[in-house]
Write an enzyme that holds these catalytic residues in place. Structure first.
Site, PDB file in Angstrom:
ATOM      1  N   SER A  19      96.757  33.489  17.034  1.00  0.00           N
ATOM      2  CA  SER A  19      96.394  34.903  16.891  1.00  0.00           C
ATOM      3  C   SER A  19      96.584  35.443  15.466  1.00  0.00           C
ATOM      4  O   SER A  19      96.958  36.601  15.279  1.00  0.00           O
ATOM      5  CB  SER A  19      97.164  35.757  17.905  1.00  0.00           C
ATOM      6  OG  SER A  19      96.781  35.392  19.223  1.00  0.00           O
ATOM      7  N   GLY A  47      95.105  32.314  21.137  1.00  0.00           N
ATOM      8  CA  GLY A  47      94.026  32.979  21.875  1.00  0.00           C
ATOM      9  C   GLY A  47      94.483  34.157  22.715  1.00  0.00           C
ATOM     10  O   GLY A  47      93.735  34.661  23.548  1.00  0.00           O
ATOM     11  N   LYS A 102      87.055  25.205  17.483  1.00  0.00           N
ATOM     12  CA  LYS A 102      87.157  24.756  18.882  1.00  0.00           C
ATOM     13  C   LYS A 102      85.743  24.467  19.413  1.00  0.00           C
ATOM     14  O   LYS A 102      84.950  23.872  18.692  1.00  0.00           O
ATOM     15  CB  LYS A 102      87.922  25.790  19.713  1.00  0.00           C
ATOM     16  CG  LYS A 102      89.257  26.158  19.045  1.00  0.00           C
ATOM     17  CD  LYS A 102      90.175  26.948  19.897  1.00  0.00           C
ATOM     18  CE  LYS A 102      91.466  27.222  19.102  1.00  0.00           C
ATOM     19  NZ  LYS A 102      92.482  27.889  19.891  1.00  0.00           N
ATOM     20  N   GLU A 109      95.593  22.283  22.883  1.00  0.00           N
ATOM     21  CA  GLU A 109      94.514  22.215  23.884  1.00  0.00           C
ATOM     22  C   GLU A 109      94.210  20.765  24.256  1.00  0.00           C
ATOM     23  O   GLU A 109      93.839  20.476  25.391  1.00  0.00           O
ATOM     24  CB  GLU A 109      93.280  22.974  23.368  1.00  0.00           C
ATOM     25  CG  GLU A 109      93.524  24.479  23.438  1.00  0.00           C
ATOM     26  CD  GLU A 109      92.809  25.310  22.390  1.00  0.00           C
ATOM     27  OE1 GLU A 109      91.869  24.810  21.754  1.00  0.00           O
ATOM     28  OE2 GLU A 109      93.209  26.480  22.209  1.00  0.00           O
ATOM     29  N   HIS A 129      96.562  18.923  18.779  1.00  0.00           N
ATOM     30  CA  HIS A 129      96.384  20.341  19.122  1.00  0.00           C
ATOM     31  C   HIS A 129      96.798  20.575  20.574  1.00  0.00           C
ATOM     32  O   HIS A 129      96.546  19.730  21.441  1.00  0.00           O
ATOM     33  CB  HIS A 129      94.930  20.770  18.910  1.00  0.00           C
ATOM     34  CG  HIS A 129      94.774  22.264  18.959  1.00  0.00           C
ATOM     35  ND1 HIS A 129      94.730  22.964  20.139  1.00  0.00           N
ATOM     36  CD2 HIS A 129      94.700  23.185  17.975  1.00  0.00           C
ATOM     37  CE1 HIS A 129      94.616  24.261  19.874  1.00  0.00           C
ATOM     38  NE2 HIS A 129      94.596  24.424  18.569  1.00  0.00           N
ATOM     39  N   GLU A 185     101.936  25.925  16.114  1.00  0.00           N
ATOM     40  CA  GLU A 185     101.115  26.854  16.893  1.00  0.00           C
ATOM     41  C   GLU A 185     101.749  27.053  18.268  1.00  0.00           C
ATOM     42  O   GLU A 185     101.523  26.237  19.175  1.00  0.00           O
ATOM     43  CB  GLU A 185      99.707  26.287  17.079  1.00  0.00           C
ATOM     44  CG  GLU A 185      98.962  26.024  15.794  1.00  0.00           C
ATOM     45  CD  GLU A 185      97.455  25.957  16.018  1.00  0.00           C
ATOM     46  OE1 GLU A 185      96.758  26.819  15.500  1.00  0.00           O
ATOM     47  OE2 GLU A 185      96.999  25.066  16.747  1.00  0.00           O
ATOM     48  N   ASN A 198      89.636  26.631  12.800  1.00  0.00           N
ATOM     49  CA  ASN A 198      89.378  25.725  13.922  1.00  0.00           C
ATOM     50  C   ASN A 198      88.371  26.406  14.853  1.00  0.00           C
ATOM     51  O   ASN A 198      88.719  27.351  15.548  1.00  0.00           O
ATOM     52  CB  ASN A 198      90.697  25.423  14.650  1.00  0.00           C
ATOM     53  CG  ASN A 198      90.491  24.546  15.877  1.00  0.00           C
ATOM     54  OD1 ASN A 198      89.387  24.044  16.119  1.00  0.00           O
ATOM     55  ND2 ASN A 198      91.546  24.361  16.653  1.00  0.00           N
TER      56      ASN A 198
HETATM   57  P1  13P Z   1      93.595  31.650  17.832  1.00  0.00           P
HETATM   58  O1  13P Z   1      93.596  31.998  16.364  1.00  0.00           O
HETATM   59  O2  13P Z   1      92.306  31.961  18.508  1.00  0.00           O
HETATM   60  O3  13P Z   1      94.801  32.182  18.519  1.00  0.00           O
HETATM   61  O4  13P Z   1      93.703  30.036  17.915  1.00  0.00           O
HETATM   62  C1  13P Z   1      94.691  29.393  17.183  1.00  0.00           C
HETATM   63  C2  13P Z   1      94.462  27.918  17.227  1.00  0.00           C
HETATM   64  O5  13P Z   1      94.644  27.274  18.258  1.00  0.00           O
HETATM   65  C3  13P Z   1      93.985  27.261  16.007  1.00  0.00           C
HETATM   66  O6  13P Z   1      94.058  25.872  16.120  1.00  0.00           O
END
Ligand code: 13P
Length: 235
Positions: free
Chosen positions: A193, A163, A8, A90, A88, A157, A6
């Site tokens: 992570s 992150g 982002k 976010e 997601h 997640e 992903n």
């Molecule tokens: P990270 O791997 O940067 O922690 O992000 C995970 C994520 O949100 C994947 O959708």
């Protein structure tokens, strides 16, 4: 095992194309037993490659229409995109998407037959309240979602692991995936992570069928390092 990247709001149209070229050549040479997916920003959508499914991070539940700033089914179809991330954290937490709207999106794209990676995950305060609270929180995030949809993939997640560099522990992931597995027969991904140093442990957990990776997927060599850690090339 599924390896999903992903991006982002990282990478451009040009750098996504370079990334896919590089990843395609890696996968062509190695014949890994993995299903690989890449979710670039909407501006960088392009057709899937051999061995790489390109999917959308988000889309609006309509073919087209007066939805400023969104893309819909017709924009996905132009690139043959038939995989989409829904729910997601976010989008839930930063963009304010409600469970009702997320369920509407899910229903729309399921009705159209798209493959859906449906994301759930609890915030830190819920994790700190104990496992029962976590389970209750996660099942609420499945309100209005058809768990038997045949093209469903679920990604767990935990918000506090995204992150932050601090993945959930093997025990936390194992227990949470076992809980999800009680009612979900479809593939279960873990995200938060995931990186070259912890992928082997995470990938070995019984109910982990793959990973959804953010930061550590942005460089194709790092994404590849995770694949090597799970299935070292036979030389
Ligand atoms: P990270 O791997 O940067 O922690 O992000 C995970 C994520 O949100 C994947 O959708």
């Amino acid at each position: 095992m599924i390896f999903a990247a992903n991006f982002k709001m990282h990478h451009t149209r040009a750098s996504t194309a370079e990334y896919l070229d590089r990843l395609e050549s890696i996968l062509e040479a190695a014949e890994y037993p993995f299903k690989v997916m890449v979710f670039p920003p909407a501006t960088a959508l392009q057709p899937s490659r051999d061995w790489i499914t390109v999917g959308a991070q988000n889309a609006y539940p309509a073919e087209s229409g007066a939805y400023t700033g969104e893309i819909g089914l017709s924009q996905l179809a132009e690139f043959g995109i038939d995989t989409v991330l829904v729910g997601h954290s976010e989008r839930r937490n930063i963009l304010g998407e409600s469970q009702e709207f997320i369920a509407e999106k899910f229903g729309y794209f399921a009705d159209k037959g798209l493959q859906i990676i449906y994301c759930v995950g609890e915030p830190l305060e819920v994790r700190e309240s104990g496992f029962e609270a976590v389970a209750e929180y996660l099942w609420e995030q499945f309100d209005g979602i058809d768990l038997d949809y045949e093209r469903l993939i679920v990604a767990y997640e935990p918000v506090w692991a995204i992150g932050t560099g601090r993945a959930a522990s093997v025990e936390e992931i194992a227990a949470t995936h076992a809980e999800l597995r009680r009612r979900i027969r479809r593939p279960l991904l873990y995200g938060g992570s995931v990186k070259p140093s912890n992928i082997a442990q995470i990938g070995a957990i019984a109910d982990v069928d793959g990973v959804l990776v953010g930061s550590a997927s942005l460089d194709p060599e790092s994404f590849h390092a995770m694949m090597i850690a799970v299935a070292p090339p036979q030389v």
